[in-house]
Design a protein around this motif. Sequence first.
Motif, PDB file in Angstrom:
ATOM      1  N   ALA A  52       0.787   8.781   8.629  1.00  0.00           N
ATOM      2  CA  ALA A  52       2.181   8.699   9.041  1.00  0.00           C
ATOM      3  C   ALA A  52       2.266   8.288  10.510  1.00  0.00           C
ATOM      4  O   ALA A  52       1.546   8.814  11.362  1.00  0.00           O
ATOM      5  CB  ALA A  52       2.872  10.037   8.826  1.00  0.00           C
ATOM      6  N   GLY A  53       3.129   7.310  10.803  1.00  0.00           N
ATOM      7  CA  GLY A  53       3.295   6.814  12.159  1.00  0.00           C
ATOM      8  C   GLY A  53       2.387   5.666  12.527  1.00  0.00           C
ATOM      9  O   GLY A  53       2.552   5.060  13.598  1.00  0.00           O
ATOM     10  N   GLN A  54       1.440   5.325  11.668  1.00  0.00           N
ATOM     11  CA  GLN A  54       0.500   4.240  11.959  1.00  0.00           C
ATOM     12  C   GLN A  54       1.101   2.897  11.556  1.00  0.00           C
ATOM     13  O   GLN A  54       1.799   2.786  10.547  1.00  0.00           O
ATOM     14  CB  GLN A  54      -0.810   4.478  11.206  1.00  0.00           C
ATOM     15  CG  GLN A  54      -1.927   3.521  11.570  1.00  0.00           C
ATOM     16  CD  GLN A  54      -3.239   3.866  10.853  1.00  0.00           C
ATOM     17  OE1 GLN A  54      -3.318   4.864  10.123  1.00  0.00           O
ATOM     18  NE2 GLN A  54      -4.250   3.061  11.055  1.00  0.00           N
ATOM     19  N   ASP A  55       0.832   1.866  12.355  1.00  0.00           N
ATOM     20  CA  ASP A  55       1.298   0.523  12.036  1.00  0.00           C
ATOM     21  C   ASP A  55       0.498  -0.064  10.888  1.00  0.00           C
ATOM     22  O   ASP A  55      -0.735  -0.106  10.930  1.00  0.00           O
ATOM     23  CB  ASP A  55       1.168  -0.403  13.245  1.00  0.00           C
ATOM     24  CG  ASP A  55       2.315  -0.251  14.229  1.00  0.00           C
ATOM     25  OD1 ASP A  55       3.334   0.361  13.862  1.00  0.00           O
ATOM     26  OD2 ASP A  55       2.191  -0.756  15.362  1.00  0.00           O
ATOM     27  N   VAL A  56       1.209  -0.528   9.867  1.00  0.00           N
ATOM     28  CA  VAL A  56       0.590  -1.320   8.806  1.00  0.00           C
ATOM     29  C   VAL A  56       0.542  -2.777   9.243  1.00  0.00           C
ATOM     30  O   VAL A  56      -0.460  -3.462   9.082  1.00  0.00           O
ATOM     31  CB  VAL A  56       1.383  -1.174   7.496  1.00  0.00           C
ATOM     32  CG1 VAL A  56       0.772  -2.029   6.391  1.00  0.00           C
ATOM     33  CG2 VAL A  56       1.455   0.286   7.073  1.00  0.00           C
ATOM     34  N   LEU A  57       1.636  -3.237   9.800  1.00  0.00           N
ATOM     35  CA  LEU A  57       1.719  -4.549  10.427  1.00  0.00           C
ATOM     36  C   LEU A  57       2.213  -4.354  11.847  1.00  0.00           C
ATOM     37  O   LEU A  57       3.224  -3.674  12.068  1.00  0.00           O
ATOM     38  CB  LEU A  57       2.702  -5.467   9.692  1.00  0.00           C
ATOM     39  CG  LEU A  57       2.389  -5.870   8.254  1.00  0.00           C
ATOM     40  CD1 LEU A  57       3.523  -6.736   7.713  1.00  0.00           C
ATOM     41  CD2 LEU A  57       1.062  -6.611   8.168  1.00  0.00           C
ATOM     42  N   ALA A  58       1.518  -4.934  12.823  1.00  0.00           N
ATOM     43  CA  ALA A  58       1.974  -4.884  14.209  1.00  0.00           C
ATOM     44  C   ALA A  58       2.924  -6.048  14.453  1.00  0.00           C
ATOM     45  O   ALA A  58       2.640  -7.192  14.063  1.00  0.00           O
ATOM     46  CB  ALA A  58       0.787  -4.948  15.163  1.00  0.00           C
ATOM     47  N   ALA A 107       3.547 -11.805  12.571  1.00  0.00           N
ATOM     48  CA  ALA A 107       4.499 -11.023  11.784  1.00  0.00           C
ATOM     49  C   ALA A 107       5.858 -10.999  12.487  1.00  0.00           C
ATOM     50  O   ALA A 107       5.944 -10.578  13.647  1.00  0.00           O
ATOM     51  CB  ALA A 107       3.984  -9.604  11.593  1.00  0.00           C
ATOM     52  N   PRO A 108       6.931 -11.441  11.823  1.00  0.00           N
ATOM     53  CA  PRO A 108       8.256 -11.432  12.472  1.00  0.00           C
ATOM     54  C   PRO A 108       8.838 -10.035  12.588  1.00  0.00           C
ATOM     55  O   PRO A 108       9.887  -9.842  13.194  1.00  0.00           O
ATOM     56  CB  PRO A 108       9.098 -12.306  11.533  1.00  0.00           C
ATOM     57  CG  PRO A 108       8.451 -12.157  10.192  1.00  0.00           C
ATOM     58  CD  PRO A 108       6.977 -12.011  10.466  1.00  0.00           C
ATOM     59  N   HIS A 109       8.188  -9.052  12.002  1.00  0.00           N
ATOM     60  CA  HIS A 109       8.617  -7.669  12.084  1.00  0.00           C
ATOM     61  C   HIS A 109       7.377  -6.785  12.016  1.00  0.00           C
ATOM     62  O   HIS A 109       6.292  -7.243  11.669  1.00  0.00           O
ATOM     63  CB  HIS A 109       9.563  -7.318  10.929  1.00  0.00           C
ATOM     64  CG  HIS A 109       8.944  -7.546   9.581  1.00  0.00           C
ATOM     65  ND1 HIS A 109       9.206  -8.649   8.821  1.00  0.00           N
ATOM     66  CD2 HIS A 109       8.041  -6.821   8.872  1.00  0.00           C
ATOM     67  CE1 HIS A 109       8.494  -8.602   7.705  1.00  0.00           C
ATOM     68  NE2 HIS A 109       7.767  -7.498   7.718  1.00  0.00           N
ATOM     69  N   GLY A 110       7.537  -5.526  12.349  1.00  0.00           N
ATOM     70  CA  GLY A 110       6.473  -4.560  12.159  1.00  0.00           C
ATOM     71  C   GLY A 110       6.701  -3.775  10.884  1.00  0.00           C
ATOM     72  O   GLY A 110       7.787  -3.786  10.301  1.00  0.00           O
ATOM     73  N   LEU A 114       5.734   5.725   7.090  1.00  0.00           N
ATOM     74  CA  LEU A 114       6.645   6.843   7.312  1.00  0.00           C
ATOM     75  C   LEU A 114       5.987   8.165   6.910  1.00  0.00           C
ATOM     76  O   LEU A 114       6.235   9.217   7.505  1.00  0.00           O
ATOM     77  CB  LEU A 114       7.930   6.615   6.517  1.00  0.00           C
ATOM     78  CG  LEU A 114       9.063   7.617   6.621  1.00  0.00           C
ATOM     79  CD1 LEU A 114       9.451   7.872   8.068  1.00  0.00           C
ATOM     80  CD2 LEU A 114      10.269   7.138   5.828  1.00  0.00           C
ATOM     81  N   THR A 115       5.160   8.104   5.876  1.00  0.00           N
ATOM     82  CA  THR A 115       4.352   9.230   5.437  1.00  0.00           C
ATOM     83  C   THR A 115       2.915   8.730   5.337  1.00  0.00           C
ATOM     84  O   THR A 115       2.634   7.558   5.610  1.00  0.00           O
ATOM     85  CB  THR A 115       4.788   9.721   4.046  1.00  0.00           C
ATOM     86  OG1 THR A 115       4.466   8.698   3.072  1.00  0.00           O
ATOM     87  CG2 THR A 115       6.282   9.994   3.993  1.00  0.00           C
ATOM     88  N   GLU A 116       2.019   9.595   4.932  1.00  0.00           N
ATOM     89  CA  GLU A 116       0.703   9.099   4.538  1.00  0.00           C
ATOM     90  C   GLU A 116       0.933   8.022   3.494  1.00  0.00           C
ATOM     91  O   GLU A 116       1.771   8.168   2.593  1.00  0.00           O
ATOM     92  CB  GLU A 116      -0.148  10.219   3.965  1.00  0.00           C
ATOM     93  CG  GLU A 116      -1.534   9.775   3.523  1.00  0.00           C
ATOM     94  CD  GLU A 116      -2.333  10.891   2.874  1.00  0.00           C
ATOM     95  OE1 GLU A 116      -3.258  10.580   2.101  1.00  0.00           O
ATOM     96  OE2 GLU A 116      -2.008  12.066   3.120  1.00  0.00           O
ATOM     97  N   LEU A 117       0.193   6.926   3.593  1.00  0.00           N
ATOM     98  CA  LEU A 117       0.491   5.738   2.794  1.00  0.00           C
ATOM     99  C   LEU A 117      -0.784   5.209   2.151  1.00  0.00           C
ATOM    100  O   LEU A 117      -1.825   5.108   2.806  1.00  0.00           O
ATOM    101  CB  LEU A 117       1.088   4.670   3.715  1.00  0.00           C
ATOM    102  CG  LEU A 117       1.793   3.464   3.119  1.00  0.00           C
ATOM    103  CD1 LEU A 117       3.041   3.870   2.344  1.00  0.00           C
ATOM    104  CD2 LEU A 117       2.168   2.478   4.219  1.00  0.00           C
ATOM    105  N   GLN A 118      -0.703   4.905   0.874  1.00  0.00           N
ATOM    106  CA  GLN A 118      -1.817   4.298   0.139  1.00  0.00           C
ATOM    107  C   GLN A 118      -1.355   2.928  -0.369  1.00  0.00           C
ATOM    108  O   GLN A 118      -0.313   2.817  -1.018  1.00  0.00           O
ATOM    109  CB  GLN A 118      -2.233   5.179  -1.035  1.00  0.00           C
ATOM    110  CG  GLN A 118      -2.780   6.533  -0.647  1.00  0.00           C
ATOM    111  CD  GLN A 118      -4.200   6.484  -0.107  1.00  0.00           C
ATOM    112  OE1 GLN A 118      -4.897   5.472  -0.271  1.00  0.00           O
ATOM    113  NE2 GLN A 118      -4.651   7.563   0.518  1.00  0.00           N
ATOM    114  N   LEU A 119      -2.148   1.914  -0.054  1.00  0.00           N
ATOM    115  CA  LEU A 119      -1.773   0.534  -0.356  1.00  0.00           C
ATOM    116  C   LEU A 119      -2.867  -0.180  -1.131  1.00  0.00           C
ATOM    117  O   LEU A 119      -4.053   0.070  -0.909  1.00  0.00           O
ATOM    118  CB  LEU A 119      -1.524  -0.248   0.941  1.00  0.00           C
ATOM    119  CG  LEU A 119      -0.521   0.335   1.934  1.00  0.00           C
ATOM    120  CD1 LEU A 119      -0.568  -0.455   3.240  1.00  0.00           C
ATOM    121  CD2 LEU A 119       0.873   0.321   1.358  1.00  0.00           C
ATOM    122  N   CYS A 120      -2.461  -1.089  -2.017  1.00  0.00           N
ATOM    123  CA  CYS A 120      -3.388  -2.064  -2.590  1.00  0.00           C
ATOM    124  C   CYS A 120      -3.408  -3.266  -1.660  1.00  0.00           C
ATOM    125  O   CYS A 120      -2.370  -3.678  -1.143  1.00  0.00           O
ATOM    126  CB  CYS A 120      -2.939  -2.471  -3.996  1.00  0.00           C
ATOM    127  SG  CYS A 120      -2.955  -1.118  -5.181  1.00  0.00           S
TER     128      CYS A 120
END
Length: 255
Positions: A52-58, A107-110, A114-120
Amino acid sequence: MPPLPITPIATRPPPAACAQCPLRALPAFSPVSAKELAYIQSFRHGSAAFAAGQDVLAEHATSEWLYTVFSGWAFRFKTLSDGRRQILNFLLPGDFIGLQEQFADGAPHGAEALTELQLCRFPKAELWSLYREFPSLGYDLTWLAAREENLTDETLLSVGQRSAAERIAMLLIHLYRRAERVGLVEGAAVAFPVTQQHIADALGLSLVHTNKTLRRLHRLGLHEIADGRLRLLNRHALQRLADYAERPMRTIPLI
């Protein structure tokens, strides 16, 4: 009503085999053929986890990855030089992240967890092969991009024309319905990690105005946020306030 803390949400990593993905069993998502599923499996390069709080895309940076949210919540945002932030939309399981960078220098946005996140995770360099080899999946990506635009349009309509109460009513009913369709509602409530600051940043309101408006809607018996969970106490009244027409939601592609 004191400021809402961020609600922890239990997440789990995606299975190694796309055929075993529990999201694909949900009626919210469009089915794919066996060949399409096999291609998605080959396109996928493992998974990624974010705190949570970490950037996925900067914002303005480049990334080699595209993502599908498997579990957890995130949001897309843009910031000004003085740190003011506009949340563009919230991301829930099944949502696709990172496609817009293909059409901009970085990236035009970040995007932030919001929570712990799991992504493919999918390599951006292989995106064009997807369009060439499986145009149907390419159309699905185009559909998802158009859906993102529609969500942003709704935010713009709220910020430009709705009152504070109407904006918050719209956000609450819309997020609840999106969570409901992906199986996150239990016992007529959903774990709600969105804080008052997030609501303010999404709707162009001050934190004080957001707090006062949430309290007023609560006193009117329209909603309750307690113990980190959102309940809609009078769903139809919220819809009328937000000028929200509840229509059946279309199935959406899942990459």
